[in-house]
Design a protein around this motif. Structure first.
Motif, PDB file in Angstrom:
ATOM      1  N   LEU A 141       0.820  -1.202   0.000  1.00 57.90           N
ATOM      2  CA  LEU A 141       0.000   0.000   0.000  1.00 57.90           C
ATOM      3  C   LEU A 141       0.862   1.263   0.000  1.00 57.90           C
ATOM      4  CD1 LEU A 141      -2.620  -1.123   2.678  1.00 57.90           C
ATOM      5  CD2 LEU A 141      -2.847  -1.203   0.173  1.00 57.90           C
ATOM      6  N   PRO A 142       0.501   2.262  -0.812  1.00 59.04           N
ATOM      7  CA  PRO A 142       1.230   3.528  -0.775  1.00 59.04           C
ATOM      8  C   PRO A 142       1.134   4.164   0.607  1.00 59.04           C
ATOM      9  CG  PRO A 142      -0.219   3.393  -2.692  1.00 59.04           C
ATOM     10  CD  PRO A 142      -0.583   2.246  -1.799  1.00 59.04           C
ATOM     11  N   ALA A 143       2.238   4.744   1.064  1.00 62.62           N
ATOM     12  CA  ALA A 143       2.263   5.390   2.378  1.00 62.62           C
ATOM     13  C   ALA A 143       3.409   6.378   2.420  1.00 62.62           C
ATOM     14  CB  ALA A 143       2.411   4.356   3.486  1.00 62.62           C
ATOM     15  N   GLU A 144       3.297   7.355   3.311  1.00 58.24           N
ATOM     16  CA  GLU A 144       4.324   8.394   3.406  1.00 58.24           C
ATOM     17  C   GLU A 144       5.141   8.285   4.680  1.00 58.24           C
ATOM     18  OE1 GLU A 144       2.453  12.157   2.928  1.00 58.24           O
ATOM     19  OE2 GLU A 144       1.955  11.827   0.809  1.00 58.24           O
ATOM     20  N   ASN A 145       4.738   7.446   5.620  1.00 57.66           N
ATOM     21  CA  ASN A 145       5.537   7.276   6.824  1.00 57.66           C
ATOM     22  C   ASN A 145       5.146   5.985   7.526  1.00 57.66           C
ATOM     23  OD1 ASN A 145       3.203   7.876   8.607  1.00 57.66           O
ATOM     24  ND2 ASN A 145       3.431   9.949   7.772  1.00 57.66           N
ATOM     25  N   GLY A 146       6.000   5.571   8.455  1.00 60.33           N
ATOM     26  CA  GLY A 146       5.679   4.435   9.288  1.00 60.33           C
ATOM     27  C   GLY A 146       5.967   3.088   8.645  1.00 60.33           C
ATOM     28  N   TYR A 147       5.367   2.088   9.233  1.00 62.97           N
ATOM     29  CA  TYR A 147       5.591   0.697   8.829  1.00 62.97           C
ATOM     30  C   TYR A 147       5.224   0.469   7.371  1.00 62.97           C
ATOM     31  CZ  TYR A 147       4.871  -4.401   8.818  1.00 62.97           C
ATOM     32  OH  TYR A 147       4.903  -5.740   8.523  1.00 62.97           O
ATOM     33  N   GLN A 148       4.114   1.016   6.917  1.00 60.38           N
ATOM     34  CA  GLN A 148       3.680   0.804   5.537  1.00 60.38           C
ATOM     35  C   GLN A 148       4.658   1.425   4.540  1.00 60.38           C
ATOM     36  OE1 GLN A 148       1.265  -1.092   4.417  1.00 60.38           O
ATOM     37  NE2 GLN A 148       0.472  -1.642   6.442  1.00 60.38           N
ATOM     38  N   GLU A 149       5.238   2.552   4.895  1.00 61.97           N
ATOM     39  CA  GLU A 149       6.249   3.150   4.006  1.00 61.97           C
ATOM     40  C   GLU A 149       7.481   2.263   3.933  1.00 61.97           C
ATOM     41  OE1 GLU A 149       8.722   7.320   3.302  1.00 61.97           O
ATOM     42  OE2 GLU A 149       7.663   6.980   5.187  1.00 61.97           O
ATOM     43  N   MET A 150       7.849   1.670   5.066  1.00 63.60           N
ATOM     44  CA  MET A 150       8.976   0.736   5.072  1.00 63.60           C
ATOM     45  C   MET A 150       8.717  -0.418   4.113  1.00 63.60           C
ATOM     46  SD  MET A 150      10.014  -2.495   6.225  1.00 63.60           S
ATOM     47  CE  MET A 150       8.816  -2.918   7.490  1.00 63.60           C
ATOM     48  N   LEU A 151       7.499  -0.944   4.123  1.00 63.38           N
ATOM     49  CA  LEU A 151       7.169  -2.046   3.222  1.00 63.38           C
ATOM     50  C   LEU A 151       7.287  -1.616   1.758  1.00 63.38           C
ATOM     51  CD1 LEU A 151       4.037  -3.634   4.972  1.00 63.38           C
ATOM     52  CD2 LEU A 151       6.377  -4.529   4.931  1.00 63.38           C
ATOM     53  N   MET A 152       6.918  -0.369   1.464  1.00 61.41           N
ATOM     54  CA  MET A 152       7.025   0.129   0.099  1.00 61.41           C
ATOM     55  C   MET A 152       8.486   0.197  -0.354  1.00 61.41           C
ATOM     56  SD  MET A 152       4.198   0.816  -1.532  1.00 61.41           S
ATOM     57  CE  MET A 152       4.757   2.009  -2.724  1.00 61.41           C
ATOM     58  N   LYS A 153       9.407   0.431   0.560  1.00 63.21           N
ATOM     59  CA  LYS A 153      10.819   0.527   0.224  1.00 63.21           C
ATOM     60  C   LYS A 153      11.478  -0.849   0.115  1.00 63.21           C
ATOM     61  CE  LYS A 153      11.491   5.058   2.379  1.00 63.21           C
ATOM     62  NZ  LYS A 153      12.218   5.821   3.434  1.00 63.21           N
ATOM     63  N   MET A 154      10.826  -1.852   0.661  1.00 63.46           N
ATOM     64  CA  MET A 154      11.363  -3.211   0.662  1.00 63.46           C
ATOM     65  C   MET A 154      11.265  -3.826  -0.732  1.00 63.46           C
ATOM     66  SD  MET A 154       9.898  -6.378   2.963  1.00 63.46           S
ATOM     67  CE  MET A 154       8.335  -6.398   2.049  1.00 63.46           C
ATOM     68  N   GLU A 155      12.306  -4.538  -1.121  1.00 62.90           N
ATOM     69  CA  GLU A 155      12.218  -5.287  -2.372  1.00 62.90           C
ATOM     70  C   GLU A 155      11.194  -6.411  -2.233  1.00 62.90           C
ATOM     71  OE1 GLU A 155      16.081  -6.145  -4.372  1.00 62.90           O
ATOM     72  OE2 GLU A 155      16.904  -5.210  -2.576  1.00 62.90           O
ATOM     73  N   ASN A 156      10.596  -6.790  -3.335  1.00 63.03           N
ATOM     74  CA  ASN A 156       9.574  -7.832  -3.302  1.00 63.03           C
ATOM     75  C   ASN A 156      10.152  -9.114  -2.705  1.00 63.03           C
ATOM     76  OD1 ASN A 156       7.705  -9.957  -4.029  1.00 63.03           O
ATOM     77  ND2 ASN A 156       6.821  -8.517  -5.495  1.00 63.03           N
ATOM     78  N   PRO A 157       9.522  -9.671  -1.660  1.00 64.63           N
ATOM     79  CA  PRO A 157      10.040 -10.906  -1.051  1.00 64.63           C
ATOM     80  C   PRO A 157      10.164 -12.073  -2.030  1.00 64.63           C
ATOM     81  CG  PRO A 157       8.396  -9.898   0.370  1.00 64.63           C
ATOM     82  CD  PRO A 157       8.363  -9.145  -0.926  1.00 64.63           C
ATOM     83  N   LEU A 158       9.405 -12.059  -3.122  1.00 64.20           N
ATOM     84  CA  LEU A 158       9.499 -13.156  -4.092  1.00 64.20           C
ATOM     85  C   LEU A 158      10.898 -13.240  -4.697  1.00 64.20           C
ATOM     86  CD1 LEU A 158       6.128 -13.113  -6.048  1.00 64.20           C
ATOM     87  CD2 LEU A 158       6.855 -14.667  -4.236  1.00 64.20           C
ATOM     88  N   HIS A 159      11.555 -12.106  -4.838  1.00 63.79           N
ATOM     89  CA  HIS A 159      12.915 -12.111  -5.387  1.00 63.79           C
ATOM     90  C   HIS A 159      13.834 -12.942  -4.503  1.00 63.79           C
ATOM     91  CE1 HIS A 159      16.719 -10.788  -7.058  1.00 63.79           C
ATOM     92  NE2 HIS A 159      17.086 -10.397  -5.841  1.00 63.79           N
ATOM     93  N   TYR A 160      13.747 -12.716  -3.189  1.00 62.88           N
ATOM     94  CA  TYR A 160      14.618 -13.427  -2.267  1.00 62.88           C
ATOM     95  C   TYR A 160      14.132 -14.841  -1.996  1.00 62.88           C
ATOM     96  CZ  TYR A 160      17.008  -9.051  -1.810  1.00 62.88           C
ATOM     97  OH  TYR A 160      17.723  -7.927  -2.105  1.00 62.88           O
ATOM     98  N   LEU A 161      12.841 -15.065  -2.120  1.00 67.09           N
ATOM     99  CA  LEU A 161      12.333 -16.429  -2.039  1.00 67.09           C
ATOM    100  C   LEU A 161      12.891 -17.260  -3.184  1.00 67.09           C
ATOM    101  CD1 LEU A 161      10.470 -18.559  -0.791  1.00 67.09           C
ATOM    102  CD2 LEU A 161       8.583 -17.585  -2.128  1.00 67.09           C
ATOM    103  N   ASP A 162      12.851 -16.707  -4.389  1.00 67.96           N
ATOM    104  CA  ASP A 162      13.455 -17.391  -5.550  1.00 67.96           C
ATOM    105  C   ASP A 162      14.925 -17.704  -5.300  1.00 67.96           C
ATOM    106  OD1 ASP A 162      11.103 -17.289  -7.018  1.00 67.96           O
ATOM    107  OD2 ASP A 162      11.666 -15.494  -8.128  1.00 67.96           O
ATOM    108  N   LEU A 163      15.656 -16.710  -4.780  1.00 66.96           N
ATOM    109  CA  LEU A 163      17.089 -16.866  -4.561  1.00 66.96           C
ATOM    110  C   LEU A 163      17.367 -17.910  -3.478  1.00 66.96           C
ATOM    111  CD1 LEU A 163      19.954 -15.948  -5.196  1.00 66.96           C
ATOM    112  CD2 LEU A 163      19.639 -14.059  -3.584  1.00 66.96           C
ATOM    113  N   ALA A 164      16.586 -17.862  -2.398  1.00 63.79           N
ATOM    114  CA  ALA A 164      16.774 -18.822  -1.306  1.00 63.79           C
ATOM    115  C   ALA A 164      16.539 -20.247  -1.786  1.00 63.79           C
ATOM    116  CB  ALA A 164      15.845 -18.480  -0.149  1.00 63.79           C
ATOM    117  N   ILE A 165      15.482 -20.451  -2.537  1.00 63.66           N
ATOM    118  CA  ILE A 165      15.167 -21.790  -3.040  1.00 63.66           C
ATOM    119  C   ILE A 165      16.252 -22.267  -4.003  1.00 63.66           C
ATOM    120  CG2 ILE A 165      13.554 -23.093  -4.490  1.00 63.66           C
ATOM    121  CD1 ILE A 165      11.298 -21.433  -3.223  1.00 63.66           C
TER     122      ILE A 165
END
Length: 268
Positions: free
Chosen positions: A16-40
């Motif tokens: 979700l778009p956000a300008e501060n807080g936890y939701q903004e942190m999630l927006m800055k995070m790379e998609n977990p699928l990228h690292y799931l692919d790499l881990a597997i």
């Protein structure tokens, strides 16, 4: 037998778009699928995997479509390998039953015992959506006792989401952790594996091996006074079951620890 543990994907098709807080942190995070692919990919390169265990927080906020997507993802990634899960505090039981299991929605705890040749896997649901530390009732404790007392011909590998040790991490343990340990100590427990903290940990409790896997999304580092420093963090754990013992053979981080954001969690 080689076992791959994955945990805390916090997957969402769109954050979700956000300008501060936890939701903004999630927006800055790379998609977990990228690292799931790499881990597997890294895990498969090291060994043939016989079993995949996912210890909760499959999704960020429990959308039916997200569970359906992940189920299809793992079916394709491991077409001939069992993939078994437990639920975390970001998971919504009703939507999990519908999206992952293709079943009638229900708020019932998602518990089960699965028999393998040399051990039982017991999946113990400690999740309540919206309660970060988890919660179990007397019925859950009774179920745990009943299952362990009726499955004593093989050792039991216990899989749950929340950590069960008080000083393991800055966030609190499952409130009923001591009651859980009182039950576990009376039986032949191969190991306890969990997630929730997003941070690898291992120890032994009353002769029981205890392992927490890295998450596949982010890691929150407590800075006091409610402030948490979030970094990109993803990893996986590999185990080998041999001669009646479960041993961790690798715990590998697949990210560089990129800084995401500081968040005042008191405002979240």
């Amino acid at each position: 037998m080689k076992i791959l543990q994955l945990s805390d994907l916090h997957y969402r098709s769109q954050y979700l778009p956000a300008e501060n807080g936890y939701q903004e942190m999630l927006m800055k995070m790379e998609n977990p699928l990228h690292y799931l692919d790499l881990a597997i990919k890294k895990a498969k390169a090291q060994t043939a995997i016989d079993l995949v265990l996912i210890t909760g927080d499959l999704t960020e906020d429990g959308e039916v479509a997200d569970y359906a997507f992940l189920k299809d993802y793992f079916d394709k990634a491991f077409p001939d390998t069992p993939v078994l899960v437990t639920l975390g505090n970001h998971d919504i039981k009703e939507n999990f039953y519908q999206g992952w299991l293709k079943n009638v929605p229900t708020s019932n705890y998602y518990n089960f015992v699965h028999a393998f040749e040399d051990f039982y896997l017991l999946s113990f649901d400690s999740s309540v959506y919206g309660q970060a530390d988890g919660q179990i009732d007397r019925g859950q404790l009774n179920w745990l006792e009943d299952m362990l007392s009726t499955h004593q011909d093989k050792p039991v590998l216990v899989m749950t989401h929340h950590h069960l040790l008080e000083k393991q991490y800055a966030t609190p343990q499952l409130p009923q952790a001591q009651q859980v340990w009182q039950i576990l100590k009376r039986y032949d427990i191969l190991a306890v594996i969990n997630g929730h903290t997003h941070s690898h940990y291992q120890t032994t409790v009353a002769g029981i091996a205890y392992y927490t896997a890295d998450g596949l999304s982010f890691l929150g580092q407590d800075e006091g006074a409610g402030m948490v420093r979030f970094i990109q963090h993803a990893g996986f754990s590999l185990y080998e079951l041999k001669d009646g013992q479960l041993a961790e053979i690798n715990a590998e981080v697949v990210t560089s620890g990129r800084f995401l954001q500081k968040v005042d969690m008191r405002l979240c």
